[in-house]
Design a protein around this motif. Structure first.
Motif, PDB file in Angstrom:
ATOM      1  N   GLN A 146      -2.757   9.538  -1.274  1.00 22.03           N
ATOM      2  CA  GLN A 146      -2.932   8.831  -2.545  1.00 22.03           C
ATOM      3  C   GLN A 146      -2.619   7.335  -2.484  1.00 22.03           C
ATOM      4  OE1 GLN A 146      -0.961  11.335  -5.602  1.00 22.03           O
ATOM      5  NE2 GLN A 146      -2.893  12.440  -5.659  1.00 22.03           N
ATOM      6  N   TYR A 147      -2.032   6.850  -1.406  1.00 21.45           N
ATOM      7  CA  TYR A 147      -1.609   5.446  -1.399  1.00 21.45           C
ATOM      8  C   TYR A 147      -2.095   4.632  -0.200  1.00 21.45           C
ATOM      9  CZ  TYR A 147       1.643   6.816  -5.099  1.00 21.45           C
ATOM     10  OH  TYR A 147       2.188   7.291  -6.264  1.00 21.45           O
ATOM     11  N   MET A 148      -2.122   5.268   0.962  1.00 24.40           N
ATOM     12  CA  MET A 148      -2.217   4.516   2.203  1.00 24.40           C
ATOM     13  C   MET A 148      -3.397   3.539   2.266  1.00 24.40           C
ATOM     14  SD  MET A 148      -2.043   5.981   6.016  1.00 24.40           S
ATOM     15  CE  MET A 148      -1.931   4.951   7.443  1.00 24.40           C
ATOM     16  N   ASP A 149      -4.588   4.037   1.997  1.00 19.98           N
ATOM     17  CA  ASP A 149      -5.761   3.178   2.099  1.00 19.98           C
ATOM     18  C   ASP A 149      -5.668   2.033   1.083  1.00 19.98           C
ATOM     19  OD1 ASP A 149      -8.352   2.511   3.125  1.00 19.98           O
ATOM     20  OD2 ASP A 149      -9.159   3.213   1.224  1.00 19.98           O
ATOM     21  N   THR A 150      -5.162   2.351  -0.101  1.00 22.16           N
ATOM     22  CA  THR A 150      -4.994   1.324  -1.131  1.00 22.16           C
ATOM     23  C   THR A 150      -3.934   0.302  -0.716  1.00 22.16           C
ATOM     24  OG1 THR A 150      -5.551   3.006  -2.775  1.00 22.16           O
ATOM     25  CG2 THR A 150      -4.550   0.970  -3.585  1.00 22.16           C
ATOM     26  N   PHE A 151      -2.834   0.802  -0.144  1.00 25.10           N
ATOM     27  CA  PHE A 151      -1.769  -0.086   0.336  1.00 25.10           C
ATOM     28  C   PHE A 151      -2.284  -1.019   1.438  1.00 25.10           C
ATOM     29  CE2 PHE A 151       2.161   2.924  -0.324  1.00 25.10           C
ATOM     30  CZ  PHE A 151       2.450   2.318  -1.510  1.00 25.10           C
ATOM     31  N   ASN A 152      -2.742  -0.413   2.521  1.00 20.34           N
ATOM     32  CA  ASN A 152      -2.907  -1.154   3.769  1.00 20.34           C
ATOM     33  C   ASN A 152      -4.300  -1.076   4.383  1.00 20.34           C
ATOM     34  OD1 ASN A 152      -0.165  -2.145   4.035  1.00 20.34           O
ATOM     35  ND2 ASN A 152       0.417  -0.014   4.372  1.00 20.34           N
ATOM     36  N   GLY A 153      -5.236  -0.464   3.662  1.00 17.74           N
ATOM     37  CA  GLY A 153      -6.593  -0.336   4.178  1.00 17.74           C
ATOM     38  C   GLY A 153      -7.434  -1.540   3.799  1.00 17.74           C
ATOM     39  N   PRO A 154      -8.743  -1.512   4.063  1.00 14.81           N
ATOM     40  CA  PRO A 154      -9.400  -0.425   4.792  1.00 14.81           C
ATOM     41  C   PRO A 154      -9.219  -0.586   6.298  1.00 14.81           C
ATOM     42  CG  PRO A 154     -11.008  -2.053   4.093  1.00 14.81           C
ATOM     43  CD  PRO A 154      -9.685  -2.523   3.580  1.00 14.81           C
ATOM     44  N   PRO A 155      -9.045   0.526   7.015  1.00 14.87           N
ATOM     45  CA  PRO A 155      -8.849   0.451   8.461  1.00 14.87           C
ATOM     46  C   PRO A 155     -10.201   0.430   9.174  1.00 14.87           C
ATOM     47  CG  PRO A 155      -8.517   2.695   7.702  1.00 14.87           C
ATOM     48  CD  PRO A 155      -8.942   1.906   6.509  1.00 14.87           C
ATOM     49  N   ASP A 156     -10.903  -0.682   9.025  1.00 18.05           N
ATOM     50  CA  ASP A 156     -12.276  -0.749   9.526  1.00 18.05           C
ATOM     51  C   ASP A 156     -12.370  -0.710  11.041  1.00 18.05           C
ATOM     52  OD1 ASP A 156     -13.282  -0.864   7.012  1.00 18.05           O
ATOM     53  OD2 ASP A 156     -13.186  -3.059   6.892  1.00 18.05           O
TER      54      ASP A 156
END
Lengths: 359, 542
Positions: free
Chosen positions: B339-349
């Protein structure tokens, strides 16, 4: 502050609210009072209601939803061979809409309710979760009766009376024919929803006192709307079955209000003004109270979001960069130990002595 | 440290709140066994948190900064404008009481302020006084009150008696989520230098050493080496885990609790064995000492701290150049990832869509975060018959499954673990329906409350779970409680010993590794705990 004070406070407040129009119309009366309670206060109340709700909803919307935080109540979407639960764990907008429909129209979450039963004997504690659908049932009965009664009132607002009102009335009043041998005694047909609403409100009140935990958490703000609605229902029922008022005059007033050429006809009894004033207080109070749950449910982020964060990016509008302990800093601190333990490093031993020098 | 009362005493619980005295007139009493120690200044200082100090919650003086009221006021306003959840949840509760008896802490303690609705009211009352007209005019009669030191203490005491498990939120007709209240409330207490050391310590450790337990890289290797030796004793095979290896296809991140203490260690051994098994089938995976923590105690501190600690996973993935990340069995780790990771620190392109190198399955549900749960990874392997399994090796176990709060209610990860379980053991019994899946009960020690000094409240909070285990223990003879959470593995043994002696706790991958049949292994007589497998009791252990 305990439940008695809470009930007294709300009870007295509602009594005063009943007494105000009673005295002003019943005892003082006059054209001014009738305009005040028939025109000015209703207009003010409706304006407060509408503007208040809009302002509140806008205020909610202005705070963003930084993270996608649905509470999932079923299997998520994953492999094709695992059956997912698209309603309780929606993958996209379609599922969310379904979930919200179930929530708003059928109170799905409340349907899950159970009651704790705690036993403790020589065999140790035993916890049971008992069947408890009464709150759900009463809530449904209350809200739907209220809705039907509200819609039935369109017979007083519109001329000619719209067709759906007739349909509702005949459905709601199928007991109109009377039950043999009690053939009505000249009473008008009884509406089921009138009884349901009063019964449901009474239940919701009684459970607030009867259930220990609910008694402890209840505030005056919980009793107050119940009492107002009870008063509203009782005055309505009284008007219909006992203290008749001049319906033609009432309809004339309400239509004139909706046509923005308000006029209070003569001959409307005081009980109608009490009924109307209770309604005005209820709707004016609405935007400032817990009654806003009606609008709030639609904005609740745990219910109106899809559980798709792992495959669909959600952006936090106020996201900001943070400083974190980098690998380089980590390696600088532990390089020698890492090399000794055979862990690959980025910089090699020379860097160790360099960073050592810096310090 | 407070003595933990005997179970018989703890079980005497009165769920009826006082009749005549309202909660607002009942000041907080900070009780030993319930509260956690205050954060040590070295830990809060290490990550730059405000007002570090040596303090004791039982002291009268909490050494608050002089302008603490302004700080809280400002903090409340800030969060009200940033989180719709907060604003909404302060406004729309009708106090129907549906949540009241759903909280494990209320069930286990009877303390009325542990009813989710009241936990939130502790906050709402102050919110109303500050922000609503009714609250300003009518005060107590509108359920509003001023914030003073006693109220702040009450907040602190009850905010650290909530495990953010979200069970109440499932029952709330409006989805009001007490976890949101607790998370934001804890943020506020942190602003004025009030935290608990059991959270602040792991946060400081994780920041510096990469994991909550403060395991330094060389020690991490030692621990894995120890597992390698153990596995060799049991299977005759030597695992060769890769550490911090650049160019690997997959990075493996798991909670450090599992490399540190039993019974999590058996799960960690299970991971090592699974990876070894898959190596010849094309698995190219590395562990990392820098990102050696899947869990995130920062999440129990503030959103910002959660983001800081979480950032290491993507950062390390980028440095090592992996294609995707495999995540271990953990509860709140998966709440943050899902629920948080991509919003926190993404996008991991810099990564690619996760694909299982063994089955070719594309993990479409992990397309954005690029993080695959090891249980879904394993379930996929089983579905494609890639693992040779001997279920009977777990026949000495009668297993039940505890859904972790976060994987259940913040993800919906319900069937995958059961699928894996059914593939590796013959005796699986479900606990009663009101205590599993989305209605699962917290272990009682989540969200950073697994300290030692608050053992009483942990046992109280663990009672509903333990009671459901007791039911299957007595009915079916269940002797193993399986789970997919490192905190569960760390804390459930305590509450089992306390409430249901005779039930052990394990992770799923311990059972997987027990059942896994390796090419060229020696005759397996022992399970990962070095206990005899069924029918092997007479075998000589060589």
């Amino acid at each position: 502050m305990n439940f008695i004070i809470s009930i007294l406070f709300s009870g007295i407040a509602v009594s005063v609210i009943v007494l105000i129009p009673w005295i002003c119309i019943g005892a003082i009366d006059g054209a001014f009072m009738r305009s005040l309670f028939g025109i000015i206060i209703p207009y003010a109340a409706i304006a407060t209601f509408l503007i208040g709700i809009v302002v509140r909803v806008i205020s909610w919307s202005r705070s963003p939803v930084p993270f996608r935080i649905p509470t999932t109540a079923g299997q998520e979407w994953s492999f094709p061979w695992i059956k997912s639960n698209p309603i309780d764990n929606p993958k996209g907008m379609g599922g969310v809409i379904l979930r919200m429909i179930f929530e708003v129209l059928l109170f799905r979450s409340l349907f899950r309710n159970t009651r704790l039963e705690y036993l403790n004997d020589e065999n140790g504690p035993k916890i049971n979760y008992e069947w408890e659908k009464w709150l759900w049932l009463a809530a449904l009965a209350f809200h739907y009766s209220f809705l039907v009664i509200f819609l039935r009132h369109f017979r007083f607002f519109l001329d000619p009376i719209p067709g759906f009102v007739h349909v509702l009335e005949s459905l709601d009043g199928f007991m109109q024919l009377g039950i043999i041998p009690f053939n009505g005694f000249g009473m008008p047909g009884v509406y089921i929803t009138d009884g349901l609403l009063l019964a449901a409100v009474t239940y919701l009140f009684v459970r607030r006192i009867y259930i220990h935990q609910v008694r402890y958490i209840s505030l005056p703000a919980d009793y107050f709307p119940l009492f107002i609605i009870l008063g509203l229902g009782l005055t309505g029922v009284l008007m219909r079955y006992a203290i008749r008022v001049d319906i033609t005059a009432v309809k004339e007033l309400s239509i004139s209000l909706f046509q923005f050429s308000p006029k209070v006809p003569d001959g409307i009894g005081v009980i109608f003004f009490i009924h109307l004033f209770l309604l005005c207080v209820l709707i004016a109070y609405f935007p400032f109270s817990k009654l806003m749950h009606m609008a709030g449910i639609f904005l609740s982020p745990t219910r109106n979001m899809a559980n798709n964060n792992r495959f669909k990016r959600h952006v936090n509008p106020w996201n900001y960069p943070v400083k974190f302990h980098t690998y380089a800093a980590y390696e600088d601190e532990f390089r020698e130990k890492m090399i000794e333990a055979g862990i690959p490093v980025d910089k090699g031993v020379e860097a160790t002595s360099e960073s050592g020098k810096k310090e | 440290m407070a003595d933990t009362p005997k179970p018989e005493k703890t079980a005497r619980i009165n769920h009826i709140p006082p009749l005549m005295k309202g909660w607002m007139d009942t000041p907080v009493e900070i009780k030993p066994g319930i509260y956690c120690y205050g954060a040590k200044p070295k830990n809060t200082k290490a990550v730059g948190m405000p007002y570090p100090k040596e303090w004791n919650p039982t002291d009268d003086d909490w050494q608050l900064p002089e302008n603490w009221k302004d700080i809280i006021d400002e903090g409340l306003r800030d969060r009200r404008d940033k989180y719709r959840s907060m604003k909404l949840f302060m406004d729309i509760c009708v106090r129907c009481g549906a949540c009241a008896d759903k909280c494990h802490f209320f069930i286990g303690s009877g303390d009325p302020k542990n009813m989710p609705v009241l936990r939130a009211e502790l906050f709402r009352s102050v919110y109303r006084k500050k922000f609503t007209l009714g609250g300003k005019i009518f005060g107590k009669f509108a359920g509003a009150r001023d914030l003073d030191e006693d109220v702040l203490k009450e907040w602190w005491y009850y905010l650290y008696q909530c495990t953010e498990c979200r069970r109440c939120s499932i029952f709330c007709p409006y989805g009001i989520d007490t976890a949101e209240v607790t998370i934001l409330g804890r943020e506020l207490t942190n602003l004025v230098g009030l935290n608990i050391d059991w959270i602040a310590g792991p946060v400081a450790n994780c920041n510096r050493t990469g994991n909550h337990l403060g395991i330094q890289p060389h020690a991490y290797i030692d621990m894995l080496d120890f597992f390698v030796d153990e596995i060799e004793d049991i299977t005759g095979l030597r695992m060769e885990p890769d550490i911090n290896r650049k160019g690997a296809e997959i990075l493996f991140v798991t909670p450090s609790g599992d490399v540190f203490a039993d019974p999590g260690t058996f799960t960690a051994m299970g991971y090592l064995m699974l990876f070894h098994y898959l190596k010849s089938l094309g698995l190219d995976i590395t562990w990392s000492t820098y990102a050696s923590e899947g869990g995130n105690f920062g999440f129990f501190t503030s959103h910002e701290m959660a983001k800081r600690l979480n950032a290491k996973m993507y950062s390390e993935a980028e440095r090592l150049g992996v294609k995707w990340i495999l995540g271990g069995e953990c509860g709140h780790m998966w709440r943050v990832i899902n629920q948080y990771m991509d919003t926190f620190n993404g996008p991991p392109d810099f990564m690619e869509e996760p694909v299982s190198p063994i089955t070719g399955t594309k993990f479409k549900n992990a397309n954005a975060t690029k993080l695959v749960h090891i249980v879904e990874f394993t379930a996929d392997l089983m579905k494609h018959n890639k693992l040779k399994l001997d279920k009977s090796r777990n026949d000495h176990l009668k297993v039940t499954f505890h859904d972790s709060c976060n994987t259940a209610r913040a993800m919906g990860f319900l069937e995958e673990p059961r699928y894996v379980l059914n593939n590796v053991c013959n005796n699986f019994y479900e606990m009663p329906p009101n205590t599993i899946r989305e209605q699962t009960f917290c272990c009682g020690s989540g969200s950073g409350l697994n300290a030692g000094e608050n053992m009483e409240v942990r046992m109280r909070g663990g009672l509903p779970r333990a009671n459901a285990v007791k039911y299957v223990h007595e009915k079916f003879g269940v002797n193993m409680l399986s789970c997919i959470c490192a905190i569960d593995r760390a804390v459930l043994p305590n509450s089992m010993d306390y409430w249901v002696p005779g039930v052990d706790v394990c992770g799923l991958h311990e059972l997987v590794a027990n059942a896994l049949v390796f090419e060229g292994e020696k005759k397996r007589t022992l399970d990962l705990r070095a206990e005899y497998l069924p029918g092997m009791e007479d075998e000589e252990d060589v």
